[in-house]
Write a protein that holds these residues in place. Structure first.
Motif, short mmCIF file in Angstrom:
data_model
loop_
_atom_site.label_atom_id
_atom_site.label_comp_id
_atom_site.label_asym_id
_atom_site.label_seq_id
_atom_site.Cartn_x
_atom_site.Cartn_y
_atom_site.Cartn_z
N LEU A 1 9.64 -57.97 -26.33
CA LEU A 1 11.33 -58.05 -26.12
C LEU A 1 11.44 -58.10 -26.73
O LEU A 1 13.00 -57.68 -27.42
CB LEU A 1 11.89 -58.84 -24.77
CG LEU A 1 11.26 -58.52 -22.97
CD1 LEU A 1 11.51 -59.09 -22.55
CD2 LEU A 1 11.30 -56.64 -23.58
N ASP A 2 11.60 -59.11 -28.03
CA ASP A 2 12.20 -59.07 -29.01
C ASP A 2 11.59 -58.60 -30.69
O ASP A 2 12.74 -57.93 -31.77
CB ASP A 2 12.37 -60.86 -29.59
CG ASP A 2 12.85 -61.96 -29.07
OD1 ASP A 2 13.71 -61.02 -27.57
OD2 ASP A 2 12.80 -62.71 -28.38
N HIS B 1 2.46 -66.19 -31.44
CA HIS B 1 2.81 -65.31 -30.73
C HIS B 1 4.45 -64.43 -31.16
O HIS B 1 5.29 -65.46 -30.48
CB HIS B 1 2.44 -65.39 -28.75
CG HIS B 1 1.46 -65.59 -29.38
ND1 HIS B 1 0.36 -67.03 -29.95
CD2 HIS B 1 0.11 -65.21 -28.49
CE1 HIS B 1 -0.49 -67.42 -29.49
NE2 HIS B 1 -0.88 -65.83 -28.93
N GLY B 2 4.02 -63.59 -30.65
CA GLY B 2 6.01 -62.89 -30.41
C GLY B 2 6.06 -62.04 -29.05
O GLY B 2 4.90 -61.83 -28.28
N ASN B 3 7.40 -61.84 -28.57
CA ASN B 3 8.04 -61.48 -27.50
C ASN B 3 8.11 -60.69 -28.24
O ASN B 3 8.88 -59.97 -28.39
CB ASN B 3 9.21 -62.36 -27.15
CG ASN B 3 9.84 -61.48 -25.61
OD1 ASN B 3 9.21 -60.75 -25.55
ND2 ASN B 3 10.41 -62.52 -24.76
N MET C 1 -0.41 -65.17 -22.50
CA MET C 1 -0.61 -65.90 -24.02
C MET C 1 -1.02 -66.98 -23.82
O MET C 1 -2.37 -67.29 -24.81
CB MET C 1 1.22 -66.03 -24.04
CG MET C 1 1.04 -66.88 -25.52
SD MET C 1 2.37 -67.04 -26.52
CE MET C 1 4.59 -67.12 -24.87
#
Length: 69
Positions: free
Chosen positions: A29-30, A25-27, A1
């Motif tokens: 896994l989410d 920015h996103g995860n 990231m």
């Protein structure tokens, strides 16, 4: 990231991204759908270096915009 943030900062510094454009920015896994963008960019990068087999499968669904700085 951190590498992504450096890239975004560099693009903004060269005028490649508007200063007011928000980048989050996103995860994955989410939000599992985040991997799709990475795959499309990877296929485009491979095509740029000569291996277009993956991009050809996506070409009808993708608009590629090149930004020359």
């Amino acid at each position: 990231m951190q590498r992504d943030r450096r890239t975004i900062d560099a693009l903004r510094g060269r005028g490649g991204l508007p200063r007011g454009m928000r980048v989050d920015h996103g995860n994955p896994l989410d939000e599992p759908m985040l991997w799709i963008a990475d795959q499309v960019v990877g296929a485009a990068g491979d095509a740029h270096t000569g291996d277009d087999r993956w991009f050809r499968a996506l070409a009808d669904s993708v608009e590629l915009v090149r930004i020359e700085l």
